[in-house]
Design an enzyme around this catalytic site. Structure first.
Site, PDB file in Angstrom:
ATOM      1  N   GLN A   1     -13.572 -14.071   1.622  1.00 49.32           N
ATOM      2  CA  GLN A   1     -12.784 -14.980   0.783  1.00 49.32           C
ATOM      3  C   GLN A   1     -12.292 -16.157   1.628  1.00 49.32           C
ATOM      4  O   GLN A   1     -11.655 -15.972   2.659  1.00 49.32           O
ATOM      5  CB  GLN A   1     -11.595 -14.212   0.167  1.00 49.32           C
ATOM      6  CG  GLN A   1     -10.769 -15.029  -0.812  1.00 49.32           C
ATOM      7  CD  GLN A   1     -11.560 -15.479  -2.034  1.00 49.32           C
ATOM      8  OE1 GLN A   1     -12.307 -14.696  -2.618  1.00 49.32           O
ATOM      9  NE2 GLN A   1     -11.424 -16.740  -2.417  1.00 49.32           N
TER      10      GLN A   1
ATOM     11  N   ASP B   1     -22.883 -15.121  -1.791  1.00 47.06           N
ATOM     12  CA  ASP B   1     -22.355 -16.476  -2.014  1.00 47.06           C
ATOM     13  C   ASP B   1     -23.424 -17.532  -1.737  1.00 47.06           C
ATOM     14  O   ASP B   1     -23.235 -18.703  -2.059  1.00 47.06           O
ATOM     15  CB  ASP B   1     -21.157 -16.741  -1.083  1.00 47.06           C
ATOM     16  CG  ASP B   1     -19.830 -16.313  -1.703  1.00 47.06           C
ATOM     17  OD1 ASP B   1     -19.721 -16.360  -2.944  1.00 47.06           O
ATOM     18  OD2 ASP B   1     -18.911 -15.936  -0.947  1.00 47.06           O
TER      19      ASP B   1
ATOM     20  N   LYS C   1     -12.139 -10.686  -8.971  1.00 46.68           N
ATOM     21  CA  LYS C   1     -13.525 -10.298  -8.676  1.00 46.68           C
ATOM     22  C   LYS C   1     -13.664  -8.776  -8.774  1.00 46.68           C
ATOM     23  O   LYS C   1     -14.645  -8.270  -9.325  1.00 46.68           O
ATOM     24  CB  LYS C   1     -13.945 -10.792  -7.282  1.00 46.68           C
ATOM     25  CG  LYS C   1     -14.193 -12.299  -7.259  1.00 46.68           C
ATOM     26  CD  LYS C   1     -14.359 -12.846  -5.849  1.00 46.68           C
ATOM     27  CE  LYS C   1     -14.384 -14.379  -5.875  1.00 46.68           C
ATOM     28  NZ  LYS C   1     -14.340 -15.000  -4.551  1.00 46.68           N
TER      29      LYS C   1
END
Ligand code: NAP
Length: 296
Positions: free
Chosen positions: A99, A126, A55
């Site tokens: 994460q 997200d 990422k």
């Protein structure tokens, strides 16, 4: 029949280029700092470390300021909540992602739900927060969850529409299955051009006669996490097959679909790797830019 292979890698590269160009334009036009995505990594899980590194690299290529906060596995809930509050309050941070999974094997336990709920919905790239899930449910999304959004982009950019068709999503996780079903069932194209009006079945581990349910579908989306459980005889001839699964079997990555078997029956299919996976990061970059624009 041999299926068209849906090349997620090249569609993701195309989207990443578009995001990079849009980031450059945003920075030039608004004289703003580069959009900033901050990842929070707790513990030493090797797969999570690879994801976070990938990422960060993708951010750099898109002109996004990608940062990583690392905490030890035993940092604890209070310390993680304190960091989220700090990032929420920092105007230089546009997107926050924690994460997953959080460490669960040791003596320190984390309440994942509480952590995700604490992220400012305006920075929730997200799209996991209840506010953003609710907006999506009502057909007025602020951010679209990255993996389902990637699938929508892959279908659209491959010239495939599911409007009026029967779609079966296998798997009802909050991250993939549920939002995927919700996006495809919208009445208008609020989740992307052409993404609406599918007749959606959401299947799971308690679905009776899963094979028969799958065989009804014009488009079958597998998000289960069980290597090659969808076999050719579970697929309607000519169906579109999207394989979200990423399963390590020995030193190989395989999907939830038995690819060699399924490609003889389907009209179009995603490979693993190189299908849905690369799109998830591309859509995260897209959401980070969207967050920066919303906040400016
Ligand atoms: P998850 O949270 O573990 O959910 C799995 C779902 O599959 C659950 O709804 C479960 O049903 C259902 N299921 C399990 N066994 C089943 C069976 N035998 N028959 C029918 N349904 C069954 O998984 P997830 O997070 O959605 O991830 C699914 C897969 O996608 C994993 O391989 C993951 O690595 C991959 N993934 C890939 C990406 C990407 O970027 N490509 C992103 C996210 C996830 P119940 O609800 O009844 O338990």
């Amino acid at each position: 029949m041999t299926a068209q292979i849906l090349d997620g890698k090249s569609v993701a590269a195309e989207i990443r280029q578009e995001v990079a160009a849009a980031v450059a334009k945003y920075v030039a036009d608004s004289a703003a700092a580069a959009p900033c995505l901050t990842a929070v990594l707790v513990g030493e899980d090797p797969a999570s470390q690879v994801y976070v590194r990938n990422k960060a690299r993708a951010c750099e290529k898109a002109g996004i300021d990608g940062r990583t906060h690392r905490l030890p596995a035993d940092a604890g809930q209070a310390e993680l909540m304190r960091l989220i509050a700090e990032l929420n309050a920092d105007p230089g941070v546009n997107g926050i992602l924690v994460q997953l999974p959080l460490p669960s094997g040791g003596t320190t336990k984390y309440d994942e739900r509480e952590i995700l709920d604490a992220i400012d919905p305006m920075k929730d790239v997200d799209a996991f927060s209840p506010v953003n899930v609710g907006l999506l449910m009502q057909g007025r999304p602020r951010f679209l969850p990255c993996t389902p959004h990637g699938i929508v982009q892959l279908l659209g950019r491959s010239g495939l529409s599911v409007a009026g068709k029967k779609v079966c999503v296998v798997g009802r996780s909050d991250i993939v299955g549920k939002p995927m079903a919700m996006m495809l069932a919208q009445k208008t194209g609020s989740c992307g051009p052409g993404v609406a009006n599918a007749t959606v079945t959401l299947a799971h581990s308690r679905t009776a006669d899963l094979a028969a349910v799958c065989r009804e579908a014009d488009c079958l989306i597998a998000a289960v996490g069980r290597p090659e459980m969808i076999t050719g005889d579970m697929i309607k001839p000519g169906a579109i097959v999207i394989d979200v699964g990423i399963n390590r079997v020995g030193d190989k990555l395989v999907g939830d679909v038995a690819f060699d078997d399924a490609k003889q029956v389907a009209s179009a299919i995603t490979p693993v790797p190189g299908g849905v996976g690369p799109l998830t990061i591309a859509m995260l970059l897209h959401n980070t830019l969207a967050a920066a624009k919303l906040q400016s």
